[in-house]
Design a protein around this motif. Structure first.
Motif, PDB file in Angstrom:
ATOM      1  N   GLN A   1       0.835  -1.209   0.000  1.00  0.00           N
ATOM      2  CA  GLN A   1       0.000   0.000   0.000  1.00  0.00           C
ATOM      3  C   GLN A   1       0.868   1.257   0.000  1.00  0.00           C
ATOM      4  O   GLN A   1       0.607   2.205  -0.732  1.00  0.00           O
ATOM      5  CB  GLN A   1      -0.910   0.001   1.225  1.00  0.00           C
ATOM      6  CG  GLN A   1      -1.981   1.084   1.128  1.00  0.00           C
ATOM      7  CD  GLN A   1      -2.896   1.067   2.325  1.00  0.00           C
ATOM      8  OE1 GLN A   1      -2.531   0.595   3.397  1.00  0.00           O
ATOM      9  NE2 GLN A   1      -4.096   1.576   2.147  1.00  0.00           N
TER      10      GLN A   1
ATOM     11  N   ARG B   1      -3.083  -5.161  -4.670  1.00  0.00           N
ATOM     12  CA  ARG B   1      -2.520  -5.822  -3.490  1.00  0.00           C
ATOM     13  C   ARG B   1      -2.991  -7.263  -3.418  1.00  0.00           C
ATOM     14  O   ARG B   1      -2.242  -8.158  -3.078  1.00  0.00           O
ATOM     15  CB  ARG B   1      -2.937  -5.079  -2.210  1.00  0.00           C
ATOM     16  CG  ARG B   1      -2.203  -3.784  -1.995  1.00  0.00           C
ATOM     17  CD  ARG B   1      -2.267  -3.374  -0.542  1.00  0.00           C
ATOM     18  NE  ARG B   1      -3.619  -3.254  -0.040  1.00  0.00           N
ATOM     19  CZ  ARG B   1      -4.331  -2.148  -0.060  1.00  0.00           C
ATOM     20  NH1 ARG B   1      -3.805  -1.038  -0.528  1.00  0.00           N
ATOM     21  NH2 ARG B   1      -5.553  -2.124   0.402  1.00  0.00           N
ATOM     22  N   PHE B   2      -4.257  -7.477  -3.775  1.00  0.00           N
ATOM     23  CA  PHE B   2      -4.778  -8.840  -3.725  1.00  0.00           C
ATOM     24  C   PHE B   2      -4.087  -9.734  -4.743  1.00  0.00           C
ATOM     25  O   PHE B   2      -3.551 -10.784  -4.412  1.00  0.00           O
ATOM     26  CB  PHE B   2      -6.284  -8.852  -3.963  1.00  0.00           C
ATOM     27  CG  PHE B   2      -6.834 -10.240  -4.042  1.00  0.00           C
ATOM     28  CD1 PHE B   2      -7.000 -10.998  -2.888  1.00  0.00           C
ATOM     29  CD2 PHE B   2      -7.159 -10.822  -5.259  1.00  0.00           C
ATOM     30  CE1 PHE B   2      -7.469 -12.289  -2.948  1.00  0.00           C
ATOM     31  CE2 PHE B   2      -7.633 -12.115  -5.335  1.00  0.00           C
ATOM     32  CZ  PHE B   2      -7.800 -12.847  -4.177  1.00  0.00           C
ATOM     33  N   TRP B   3      -4.080  -9.278  -6.000  1.00  0.00           N
ATOM     34  CA  TRP B   3      -3.559 -10.144  -7.060  1.00  0.00           C
ATOM     35  C   TRP B   3      -2.053 -10.310  -7.023  1.00  0.00           C
ATOM     36  O   TRP B   3      -1.529 -11.331  -7.427  1.00  0.00           O
ATOM     37  CB  TRP B   3      -3.982  -9.626  -8.444  1.00  0.00           C
ATOM     38  CG  TRP B   3      -5.372 -10.031  -8.773  1.00  0.00           C
ATOM     39  CD1 TRP B   3      -6.450  -9.212  -8.897  1.00  0.00           C
ATOM     40  CD2 TRP B   3      -5.868 -11.368  -8.978  1.00  0.00           C
ATOM     41  NE1 TRP B   3      -7.574  -9.945  -9.162  1.00  0.00           N
ATOM     42  CE2 TRP B   3      -7.248 -11.271  -9.228  1.00  0.00           C
ATOM     43  CE3 TRP B   3      -5.264 -12.631  -8.979  1.00  0.00           C
ATOM     44  CZ2 TRP B   3      -8.051 -12.374  -9.475  1.00  0.00           C
ATOM     45  CZ3 TRP B   3      -6.065 -13.743  -9.229  1.00  0.00           C
ATOM     46  CH2 TRP B   3      -7.431 -13.608  -9.469  1.00  0.00           C
TER      47      TRP B   3
ATOM     48  N   ALA C   1       0.092   0.535  -4.248  1.00  0.00           N
ATOM     49  CA  ALA C   1      -0.767  -0.493  -4.831  1.00  0.00           C
ATOM     50  C   ALA C   1      -2.193  -0.343  -4.296  1.00  0.00           C
ATOM     51  O   ALA C   1      -2.396  -0.153  -3.094  1.00  0.00           O
ATOM     52  CB  ALA C   1      -0.231  -1.875  -4.496  1.00  0.00           C
ATOM     53  N   GLY C   2      -3.159  -0.425  -5.187  1.00  0.00           N
ATOM     54  CA  GLY C   2      -4.557  -0.344  -4.774  1.00  0.00           C
ATOM     55  C   GLY C   2      -4.999  -1.672  -4.191  1.00  0.00           C
ATOM     56  O   GLY C   2      -4.255  -2.657  -4.190  1.00  0.00           O
ATOM     57  N   THR C   3      -6.251  -1.699  -3.699  1.00  0.00           N
ATOM     58  CA  THR C   3      -6.782  -2.899  -3.070  1.00  0.00           C
ATOM     59  C   THR C   3      -6.664  -4.104  -3.988  1.00  0.00           C
ATOM     60  O   THR C   3      -6.216  -5.174  -3.608  1.00  0.00           O
ATOM     61  CB  THR C   3      -8.266  -2.674  -2.730  1.00  0.00           C
ATOM     62  OG1 THR C   3      -8.394  -1.399  -2.116  1.00  0.00           O
ATOM     63  CG2 THR C   3      -8.769  -3.738  -1.798  1.00  0.00           C
ATOM     64  N   TRP C   4      -7.088  -3.897  -5.214  1.00  0.00           N
ATOM     65  CA  TRP C   4      -7.137  -4.969  -6.204  1.00  0.00           C
ATOM     66  C   TRP C   4      -5.736  -5.488  -6.527  1.00  0.00           C
ATOM     67  O   TRP C   4      -5.489  -6.687  -6.560  1.00  0.00           O
ATOM     68  CB  TRP C   4      -7.831  -4.426  -7.448  1.00  0.00           C
ATOM     69  CG  TRP C   4      -8.320  -5.455  -8.396  1.00  0.00           C
ATOM     70  CD1 TRP C   4      -7.974  -5.567  -9.705  1.00  0.00           C
ATOM     71  CD2 TRP C   4      -9.247  -6.501  -8.125  1.00  0.00           C
ATOM     72  NE1 TRP C   4      -8.631  -6.621 -10.264  1.00  0.00           N
ATOM     73  CE2 TRP C   4      -9.424  -7.225  -9.324  1.00  0.00           C
ATOM     74  CE3 TRP C   4      -9.953  -6.924  -6.994  1.00  0.00           C
ATOM     75  CZ2 TRP C   4     -10.263  -8.322  -9.438  1.00  0.00           C
ATOM     76  CZ3 TRP C   4     -10.786  -8.020  -7.089  1.00  0.00           C
ATOM     77  CH2 TRP C   4     -10.938  -8.703  -8.291  1.00  0.00           C
TER      78      TRP C   4
END
Lengths: 292, 292
Positions: free
Chosen positions: B191, B200-202, B195-198
């Motif tokens: 973060q 960060r997930f991928w 990096a955005g939420t998406w």
């Protein structure tokens, strides 16, 4: 395939709730998409929990429904339970299941405890494979191989004995895992201390190991009990025609027609296994994970 | 203690220690060799035999003479007709679909549990396992009740729904165990780097969770492949799977050599899948090691 957008790394209360829509965006630096993602996660999880419980709730609900059809709610009744109590076949099946579960889980606890102790202390090479493979492979394979073995090699008439042997075979691994994880959590030095003080292996076992693994034995016994009383697939292959267990009885009822009596017996069986499993979890908290 | 006496103690301890070792290792090993390993080997032998005149296998003794004729007929029969291969392929497809849906459903739940406060985690895990403690048939029966009014019963949709329902906890638990170990600092770092939420997930969470996904997939895929009760009770005549074929050979058609052949081919398929999953989990684990 649905993949949920992740929540932020740390929960931040009062973030910008955007109505539950997934925040798929290249959010600006140091953005705090707190509420939205969390809400989404909770909603999705609640959905999955509902998916897990709704079907069983329907079974329980309809067991009190005053209608032969499992279609709409008519009124409250306990007559399906009453009918169960007067169903000779069902009572016989329940008696068989209880007997098989008591005997097979006792034997499985004894053999499984030995296997668990052996696996923890002596690290044998073959035993973990022998004890854990029947748990990991599709049940039908164990059922079929035992059927072949009983009929073609032992020429055994299928019945109580074949069911008992089959149930012990698939339960040993569960008990072994529970006992081993209990032993693994203990300090080896207490056993060494006993040995240094001149205790024979038997005395060490009786005075130290046994009292320490007693909760694991109780949990293992209860787990083996539920596995046995619930088993359908393997029993289906090795039961033959003479002995009917509760799951076999339920199976033949479902195959013929869906009657509310099935709901009632299912509800009772669910209640039984649920309470036994919760009891087992009290003795050894990791028990449930061992089952799954 | 004199050195001679000490030596005596060591030797006697060694001997009784060895005795103790055999006392706990031998009984479970012996039981499992006889009732698990031997029957499994007999399946291999049975697949190479001729079917008997009245079901089962051809007798080993004909007119007092030992016959050991082996034949590949069952294997020829299997590969001679495409319908058996088609059923194998279809079973693989259903198992794959079930696994993917389980991943999609289990992910948000496993994540929620892993990110909950510690004291709430055990309860949330228990809630996933509890419905799992009830009998397989009852859980399948619940879907007969649910899907009947929707006109979905006896369709492939019903089969997959039942499969997902029965096997979902197998996916949630390994995934949760994996997600629980993730270091939140990694996500914070991502973060901080914008990096955005998406993303960060991928880029962070998902790759790190691959070992959990692979071990969960093996736990779902393998039992689904061998399941016969769900397609039989929820599916139509066109939805038969490998398990149904095997059951038919052993209980209805009474062609045991062919049934043994099918079981053996299923075992090979299962071993391949288990091997692949272990390999994939190890590889992705090494990958995650490099990240952390």
């Amino acid at each position: 395939m649905r993949v949920e957008p992740p929540p932020p790394p740390t929960p931040r209360p009062g973030g910008g709730g955007d109505g539950g829509s997934p925040p798929i965006s290249g959010s600006t630096r140091l953005a705090r998409p707190g509420g939205g993602a969390r809400l989404w996660l909770w909603a999705a999880s609640l959905g999955v929990y509902a998916f897990l419980y709704l079907p069983l709730a329907v079974v329980v609900l309809f067991s009190f429904n005053d209608s032969v059809l499992n279609a709409e709610w008519v009124g409250f009744t306990t007559r399906w339970y009453d009918r169960l109590l007067h169903d000779g076949d069902m009572l016989q099946a329940a008696a068989n299941s209880l007997l098989i579960a008591m005997v097979s889980s006792s034997v499985a606890t004894l053999l499984g405890a030995m296997a668990g102790i052996a696996m923890q202390r002596y690290r044998p090479r073959l035993l973990p494979f022998l004890a854990l493979t029947p748990v990991a492979m599709p049940e039908i394979l164990l059922g079929v191989s035992l059927l072949l073995f009983f009929r073609q090699v032992l020429d055994l008439t299928l019945g109580l004995t074949s069911i008992l042997i089959a149930h012990v075979t698939f339960s040993i691994g569960f008990v072994a895992v529970i006992v081993r994880s209990r032993l693994a959590g203990m300090d080896e030095s207490i056993f060494e201390a006993a040995r240094d003080l001149g205790a024979t292996p038997w005395a060490t076992f009786r005075r130290i190991t046994l009292p320490l693994i007693l909760p694991a034995l109780a949990a293992g016994f209860l787990m083996a009990f539920t596995l046995s009383i619930d088993d359908f697939v393997i029993t289906f292959f090795v039961a033959g025609v003479g002995v009917v267990t509760l799951p076999l009885q339920i199976y033949s009822m479902i195959k013929v027609a869906v009657t509310p009596e099935v709901n009632a017996v299912s509800t009772l069986l669910m209640l039984l296994t649920l309470s036994v499993v919760i009891l087992a979890a009290r003795f050894a908290p990791d028990t449930l994970k061992a089952k799954a | 203690m004199t050195s001679a006496r000490r030596r005596f103690w060591c030797i006697s301890n060694l001997n009784s220690g060895k005795l103790a070792r055999w006392a706990v290792t031998l009984p479970p090993s012996l039981f499992l060799v006889v009732f698990f390993l031997l029957p499994a080997l007999i399946v291999v032998a049975a697949s190479l035999r001729e079917p008997g005149e009245f079901g089962g296998l051809a007798p080993l003794f004909v007119d007092g003479a030992f016959t050991h004729a082996l034949t590949l007929d069952s294997y020829r029969f299997f590969f001679g007709d495409t319908i058996y291969l088609e059923i194998f392929v279809k079973s693989f497809f259903i198992a794959l679909l079930t696994t993917l849906i389980c991943i999609a459903l289990a992910y948000p739940l496993a994540w929620l549990i892993a990110r909950s406060p510690k004291r709430r985690r055990d309860l949330l895990v228990l809630l996933v396992i509890l419905p799992f403690a009830s009998n397989l048939l009852i859980r399948v029966y619940a879907w007969i009740l649910l899907l009947g009014p929707l006109n979905l019963l006896y369709t492939p949709v019903a089969v997959v729904a039942g499969m997902v329902y029965v096997h979902l906890p197998f996916m949630v638990l390994p995934l949760y165990t994996n997600l629980e170990k993730h270091d939140p600092a990694l996500l914070e770092a991502a973060q901080d780097l914008g990096a955005g939420t998406w993303t960060r997930f991928w880029r962070v969470t998902f790759p790190l969770s691959l070992p959990g996904i692979f071990s969960g997939s093996a736990l779902v895929f393998i039992p689904v492949l061998g399941m016969f009760a769900i397609p039989e009770l929820l599916g139509g005549t066109g939805d038969l799977m490998i398990g149904n074929l095997i059951k038919e050979q052993f209980l209805d058609n009474r062609d045991w050599p062919f049934g043994a052949t099918l079981s053996l081919l299923l075992t090979v398929a299962v071993l391949l899948c288990a091997g692949l999953a272990t390999l994939a989990a190890k590889k992705s684990f090494k990958g995650t090691e490099a990240v952390t």
